[in-house]
Design a protein around this motif. Structure first.
Motif, mmCIF file in Angstrom:
data_model
loop_
_atom_site.group_PDB
_atom_site.id
_atom_site.type_symbol
_atom_site.label_atom_id
_atom_site.label_comp_id
_atom_site.label_asym_id
_atom_site.label_seq_id
_atom_site.Cartn_x
_atom_site.Cartn_y
_atom_site.Cartn_z
ATOM 1 N N VAL A 153 0.741 -1.149 0.043
ATOM 2 C CA VAL A 153 -0.006 -0.008 0.001
ATOM 3 C C VAL A 153 0.911 1.305 0.058
ATOM 4 C CG1 VAL A 153 -1.855 1.400 1.170
ATOM 5 C CG2 VAL A 153 -1.840 -1.155 1.187
ATOM 6 N N LYS A 154 0.770 2.238 -0.946
ATOM 7 C CA LYS A 154 1.205 3.293 -0.958
ATOM 8 C C LYS A 154 0.736 4.296 0.142
ATOM 9 C CE LYS A 154 3.849 3.228 -4.640
ATOM 10 N NZ LYS A 154 5.205 3.814 -4.948
ATOM 11 N N LYS A 155 1.265 4.648 1.155
ATOM 12 C CA LYS A 155 0.624 5.859 2.275
ATOM 13 C C LYS A 155 1.634 6.906 2.153
ATOM 14 C CE LYS A 155 -0.523 1.971 5.641
ATOM 15 N NZ LYS A 155 -0.443 1.416 6.953
ATOM 16 N N PRO A 163 0.797 9.957 -5.076
ATOM 17 C CA PRO A 163 1.576 9.024 -5.756
ATOM 18 C C PRO A 163 0.973 8.579 -7.113
ATOM 19 C CG PRO A 163 0.649 7.981 -4.048
ATOM 20 C CD PRO A 163 0.381 9.442 -3.859
ATOM 21 N N ALA A 165 0.299 4.803 -9.321
ATOM 22 C CA ALA A 165 0.352 3.437 -9.337
ATOM 23 C C ALA A 165 1.627 2.948 -9.860
ATOM 24 C CB ALA A 165 -0.827 2.830 -10.196
ATOM 25 N N ASP A 166 2.238 1.770 -8.970
ATOM 26 C CA ASP A 166 3.477 0.966 -9.150
ATOM 27 C C ASP A 166 2.930 -0.303 -10.016
ATOM 28 O OD1 ASP A 166 5.720 -0.009 -9.182
ATOM 29 O OD2 ASP A 166 6.118 0.377 -7.012
ATOM 30 N N ALA A 227 -4.597 -2.010 -3.427
ATOM 31 C CA ALA A 227 -3.219 -1.418 -3.593
ATOM 32 C C ALA A 227 -2.922 -1.281 -5.007
ATOM 33 C CB ALA A 227 -2.096 -2.422 -2.972
ATOM 34 N N TYR A 231 -4.454 4.773 -3.057
ATOM 35 C CA TYR A 231 -3.486 4.994 -2.123
ATOM 36 C C TYR A 231 -4.089 5.480 -0.744
ATOM 37 C CZ TYR A 231 -3.888 9.719 -3.198
ATOM 38 O OH TYR A 231 -4.447 11.120 -3.735
ATOM 39 N N THR A 232 -3.296 5.760 0.424
ATOM 40 C CA THR A 232 -3.924 6.155 1.581
ATOM 41 C C THR A 232 -3.060 7.395 2.129
ATOM 42 O OG1 THR A 232 -2.804 4.673 2.856
ATOM 43 C CG2 THR A 232 -4.928 3.798 2.064
ATOM 44 N N TYR A 233 -3.751 8.150 2.876
ATOM 45 C CA TYR A 233 -3.131 9.027 3.865
ATOM 46 C C TYR A 233 -2.880 8.432 5.251
ATOM 47 C CZ TYR A 233 -3.756 12.779 0.294
ATOM 48 O OH TYR A 233 -3.678 13.713 -0.813
ATOM 49 N N TRP A 242 -9.190 5.387 1.560
ATOM 50 C CA TRP A 242 -8.458 4.648 0.245
ATOM 51 C C TRP A 242 -8.922 5.806 -0.868
ATOM 52 C CZ3 TRP A 242 -5.336 0.611 -0.411
ATOM 53 C CH2 TRP A 242 -5.284 -0.428 0.598
ATOM 54 N N TYR A 245 -6.351 6.411 -7.311
ATOM 55 C CA TYR A 245 -4.812 6.878 -7.980
ATOM 56 C C TYR A 245 -5.538 7.733 -9.114
ATOM 57 C CZ TYR A 245 -1.452 3.754 -6.042
ATOM 58 O OH TYR A 245 -0.588 3.135 -5.197
#
Length: 340
Positions: A153-155, A163, A165-166, A227, A231-233, A242, A245
């Motif tokens: 997860v991108k936090k 961010p 997406a990866d 994920a 993303y999340t803060y 959530w 992106y």
């Protein structure tokens, strides 16, 4: 198959495999010990998975003799370390133990005084070895996995850039889910078309409402796809939500409806738009929102926060329902008792 024989009836056997072979161990019929160890510490065994077709057999020439089928495979639980007993300690405590049977004031006291007059009391280590995965004897902290786990997860913090997406994360999740990844992702994407920001409980509810689309899959597996979508803060007005992106709530004034308010009376939080009464009140009150984003209040004003604080502070915390009182056992019976 003429040279294959079963000895009497097939028996259920337990197979014990020992490091270094059997010669270094003593099996008493009930417990296992090291043969040359001065401390007769029982070696603990743990069960391992067995092949359903594992047998114990012997071969003489071309003849195979089957003794039984293995239903349990046992192996010693290896120790992380072992504190050996020093030789002088063994001698001292052995002598002390033998003299315990006699007179304490004569034999035991004389031996103890004679030994300690010129020597210290020998060290006696705790006769317990730490077992693999069992640290309770020494109150050690157990580290189940020392390898650094990859964070899917991108936090981000509220002041950081949004961010993207990866692809590497999506590849990893796709490998976990398998061929169903594409269709499951499409179903979850429909949720983010309805709204760009979701609390995890809301997504779990959405999953249950569309259970047939996810077939027999569980939420614990499907939620990994999030994920790849959002993303999340970790801080700020949209903390732990959530966010899809490509969407930056700090640039959208309407994102106030996704902000989180913490109701501290009962330590509960809710998203503004998920409380219709509060959402309508804020929407119809111009001084409750602002055009300029604030890291502290988002697109809400202090007046809006004061309104919610007052509203929920005045609300009584709901009390649990009390069970109905049971009627008296002797109610409506026509007779007198001693307490009348």
């Amino acid at each position: 198959m003429g040279n294959l024989f079963a000895k009497e009836k097939l028996k259920s056997l337990s197979l014990i495999t020992l490091p270094g072979g059997c010669d270094g161990y003593v099996w008493t019929g009930e417990s296992l010990h090291l043969r040359e160890s001065p401390q007769k510490k029982e070696i603990r065994l743990e069960e391992r998975k067995t092949d359903a077709n594992m047998y114990v057999a012997s071969k003489e020439g071309d003849t195979v003799l089957i003794y039984g089928q293995v239903d349990m495979h046992l192996q010693p639980i290896l120790s992380d370390f072992y504190i050996p007993m020093p030789h002088e300690s063994l001698t001292f405590y052995k002598e002390m133990g033998e003299r315990m049977e006699g007179s304490i004031t004569t034999e035991l006291a004389k031996y103890f005084n004679r030994h300690t007059s010129s020597n210290e009391v020998p060290f006696y280590p705790v006769p317990v070895t730490t077992l693999s995965g069992v640290f309770k004897y020494y109150n050690f902290k157990e580290f189940k996995n020392t390898q650094k786990r990859r964070q899917l997860v991108k936090k981000i913090r509220i002041e950081e850039e949004v961010p993207e997406a990866d692809p590497a994360i999506e590849k990893s999740v796709k490998k976990q889910i398998g061929v169903r990844y594409g269709e499951f992702k499409e179903v979850l994407m429909l949720a983010f078309k309805k709204r760009r920001v979701w609390p995890i409980k809301g997504l779990e509810k959405y999953f249950k409402e569309h259970q047939k689309d996810f077939q027999a899959w569980k939420w614990s597996s499907v939620k990994n796809i999030l994920a790849c979508i959002a993303y999340t803060y970790s801080t700020g007005p949209w903390k732990k939500l959530w966010v899809q992106y490509g969407y930056n709530p700090t640039k959208d004034q309407e994102a106030y409806k996704y902000q989180v308010y913490m109701w501290k009376n009962v330590s509960k939080a809710f998203v503004i738009m998920d409380n219709p009464e509060v959402y309508e009140k804020i929407k119809e009150t111009p001084e409750f929102t602002q055009r300029v984003f604030s890291a502290r209040t988002g697109f809400l004003t202090d007046k809006a926060l004061a309104y919610m604080h007052k509203k929920f502070s005045e609300m009584a915390v709901p009390e649990p329902e009390k069970p109905a009182e049971q009627p008296d056992l002797f109610h409506s019976m026509d007779f007198e008792t001693l307490d009348n």
